[in-house]
Design a protein around this motif. Structure first.
Motif, PDB file in Angstrom:
ATOM      1  N   ILE A 175       1.635  -6.021  16.351  1.00  0.00           N
ATOM      2  CA  ILE A 175       2.208  -4.926  15.562  1.00  0.00           C
ATOM      3  C   ILE A 175       2.386  -5.410  14.124  1.00  0.00           C
ATOM      4  O   ILE A 175       2.969  -6.466  13.870  1.00  0.00           O
ATOM      5  N   ASN A 176       1.870  -4.640  13.180  1.00  0.00           N
ATOM      6  CA  ASN A 176       1.887  -5.057  11.773  1.00  0.00           C
ATOM      7  C   ASN A 176       3.147  -4.554  11.061  1.00  0.00           C
ATOM      8  O   ASN A 176       4.009  -3.918  11.685  1.00  0.00           O
ATOM      9  N   PRO A 177       3.289  -4.856   9.756  1.00  0.00           N
ATOM     10  CA  PRO A 177       4.519  -4.449   9.055  1.00  0.00           C
ATOM     11  C   PRO A 177       4.776  -2.948   8.985  1.00  0.00           C
ATOM     12  O   PRO A 177       5.899  -2.545   8.691  1.00  0.00           O
ATOM     13  N   LEU A 178       3.761  -2.122   9.251  1.00  0.00           N
ATOM     14  CA  LEU A 178       4.000  -0.678   9.300  1.00  0.00           C
ATOM     15  C   LEU A 178       4.350  -0.207  10.698  1.00  0.00           C
ATOM     16  O   LEU A 178       4.511   0.988  10.937  1.00  0.00           O
TER      17      LEU A 178
ATOM     18  N   GLY B  70      -4.078  -7.749  -1.862  1.00  0.00           N
ATOM     19  CA  GLY B  70      -3.186  -7.272  -2.911  1.00  0.00           C
ATOM     20  C   GLY B  70      -3.320  -5.802  -3.197  1.00  0.00           C
ATOM     21  O   GLY B  70      -2.750  -5.289  -4.170  1.00  0.00           O
ATOM     22  N   THR B  71      -4.067  -5.081  -2.368  1.00  0.00           N
ATOM     23  CA  THR B  71      -4.220  -3.639  -2.519  1.00  0.00           C
ATOM     24  C   THR B  71      -2.900  -2.943  -2.183  1.00  0.00           C
ATOM     25  O   THR B  71      -2.211  -3.346  -1.247  1.00  0.00           O
ATOM     26  N   PRO B  72      -2.521  -1.896  -2.923  1.00  0.00           N
ATOM     27  CA  PRO B  72      -1.281  -1.176  -2.589  1.00  0.00           C
ATOM     28  C   PRO B  72      -1.284  -0.684  -1.148  1.00  0.00           C
ATOM     29  O   PRO B  72      -2.281  -0.157  -0.664  1.00  0.00           O
ATOM     30  N   LEU B  73      -0.151  -0.850  -0.497  1.00  0.00           N
ATOM     31  CA  LEU B  73       0.009  -0.460   0.899  1.00  0.00           C
ATOM     32  C   LEU B  73       1.037   0.654   0.990  1.00  0.00           C
ATOM     33  O   LEU B  73       2.175   0.496   0.539  1.00  0.00           O
ATOM     34  N   THR B  74       0.633   1.782   1.553  1.00  0.00           N
ATOM     35  CA  THR B  74       1.535   2.921   1.721  1.00  0.00           C
ATOM     36  C   THR B  74       2.513   2.643   2.860  1.00  0.00           C
ATOM     37  O   THR B  74       2.101   2.370   3.984  1.00  0.00           O
ATOM     38  N   VAL B  75       3.805   2.724   2.555  1.00  0.00           N
ATOM     39  CA  VAL B  75       4.852   2.389   3.528  1.00  0.00           C
ATOM     40  C   VAL B  75       5.782   3.581   3.704  1.00  0.00           C
ATOM     41  O   VAL B  75       6.369   4.060   2.733  1.00  0.00           O
ATOM     42  N   PRO B  76       5.953   4.061   4.940  1.00  0.00           N
ATOM     43  CA  PRO B  76       6.899   5.156   5.161  1.00  0.00           C
ATOM     44  C   PRO B  76       8.332   4.646   5.164  1.00  0.00           C
ATOM     45  O   PRO B  76       8.620   3.549   5.641  1.00  0.00           O
TER      46      PRO B  76
END
Length: 224
Positions: free
Chosen positions: A71-74, A88-94
Motif C-alpha cells: 500500500i503506497n502513501p495514497l 519529483g513529479t507532483p503527486l495528487t493527494v486527497p
C-alpha cells in the motif's frame, strides 16, 4: 485441533475515534471485509469463552515485504505513485496528508503467529494486533519514499471529489478505504501477552518491498 490461530485485520475496527486503537476500542467497522473480520474475531472469542476450541485471532496492518506491491502513501496500489515520488513529479493527494496508514512486515506477522503457538495459554481466546510499532501519516510516508530516490515530495493536496476525477474508480476506492479509517493500532497487548517485538518500522517494510519490485522488473521507477 489443539489451537486455531486465525489471520484477521486491523480493519476489524472502523475509523479512528482516538489513537492508538486498542483491541477493545469501540469503533464501527464498515465494508464487507471489515465487518466480516470483526464478526470472525467475535465468533472465535466466544467459542473459546464457552469452553470450546482454543482460538486466537491476530490482526495485522497493511502487510508488506518482498514479493508484492505494498500500500503506497495514497492508500492504494497505483504504481504511478512510486514513479511520481521517484521523479519529483507532483503527486495528487486527497485530504490534508495527516491521515494514518499502519503497515507491518510479513516477517513480523509470522513472528506473531509463532509466538501465539508457543504461548498457547496466554493467547487462548484473545484478539491481538500485530503491526509495526509506529504508523505513518500520508505526508510523512511520501517524504520517506521520495527520499529513497534523493527527492523531496511534491504534494498537491486536493478535495476527495477532485482526487476521484484524477484517478480510476478502483484506486480512488482503495484510497478512501484506507485513509478514511486513518488507523494506528496499539501492539501493547501482544507485547505483554506474547513478547511480540516487531523488527521493522513501517517505512522499512515498504522500502524492502519497493526495492524487491524494482530489482525484479515489476516496478519501473527512476530517480531522474
Amino acid at each position: 485441533v489443539g489451537h486455531l490461530v486465525h489471520c484477521g485485520s486491523i480493519w476489524m475496527h472502523g475509523p479512528s475515534r482516538s489513537i492508538p486503537i486498542h483491541e477493545d476500542s469501540e469503533t464501527e467497522p464498515f465494508g464487507d471485509y471489515g465487518v466480516q473480520k470483526a464478526a470472525i474475531a467475535r465468533l472465535l472469542r466466544d467459542e473459546t469463552a464457552r469452553g470450546g476450541l482454543v482460538t486466537t485471532s491476530l490482526h495485522p496492518g497493511h502487510i508488506s515485504g518482498p514479493g508484492w506491491h505494498p500500500i503506497n502513501p495514497l492508500g492504494n496500489l497505483d504504481p504511478a505513485v512510486w514513479t511520481a515520488l521517484a521523479s519529483g513529479t507532483p503527486l495528487t493527494v486527497p485530504g490534508i496528508g495527516a491521515e494514518l496508514l499502519h503497515h507491518v512486515h510479513a516477517d513480523d506477522v509470522a513472528q506473531g503467529f509463532q509466538l501465539a503457538l508457543e504461548n498457547r495459554d496466554a493467547a487462548a481466546g484473545e484478539a491481538l494486533h500485530v503491526t509495526a510499532a509506529s504508523a505513518l501519516t500520508v505526508r510523512g510516508f511520501a517524504g520517506y519514499a521520495a527520499a529513497w530516490f534523493g527527492r523531496e515530495p511534491a504534494l498537491d493536496f486536493v478535495t476527495w471529489d477532485e482526487f476521484r476525477e484524477r484517478t480510476t474508480p478502483e484506486y480512488a476506492e482503495q484510497s478512501w478505504d484506507h485513509l478514511s479509517r486513518s488507523q494506528f493500532a496499539s501492539i501493547d497487548k501482544a507485547r505483554h501477552a506474547l513478547g511480540y517485538a516487531p523488527r521493522y518500522a513501517p517505512e522499512e517494510a515498504v522500502r524492502e518491498a519497493v526495492e524487491w519490485l524494482t530489482s525484479h522488473g515489476e516496478l519501473e521507477v527512476s530517480a531522474g
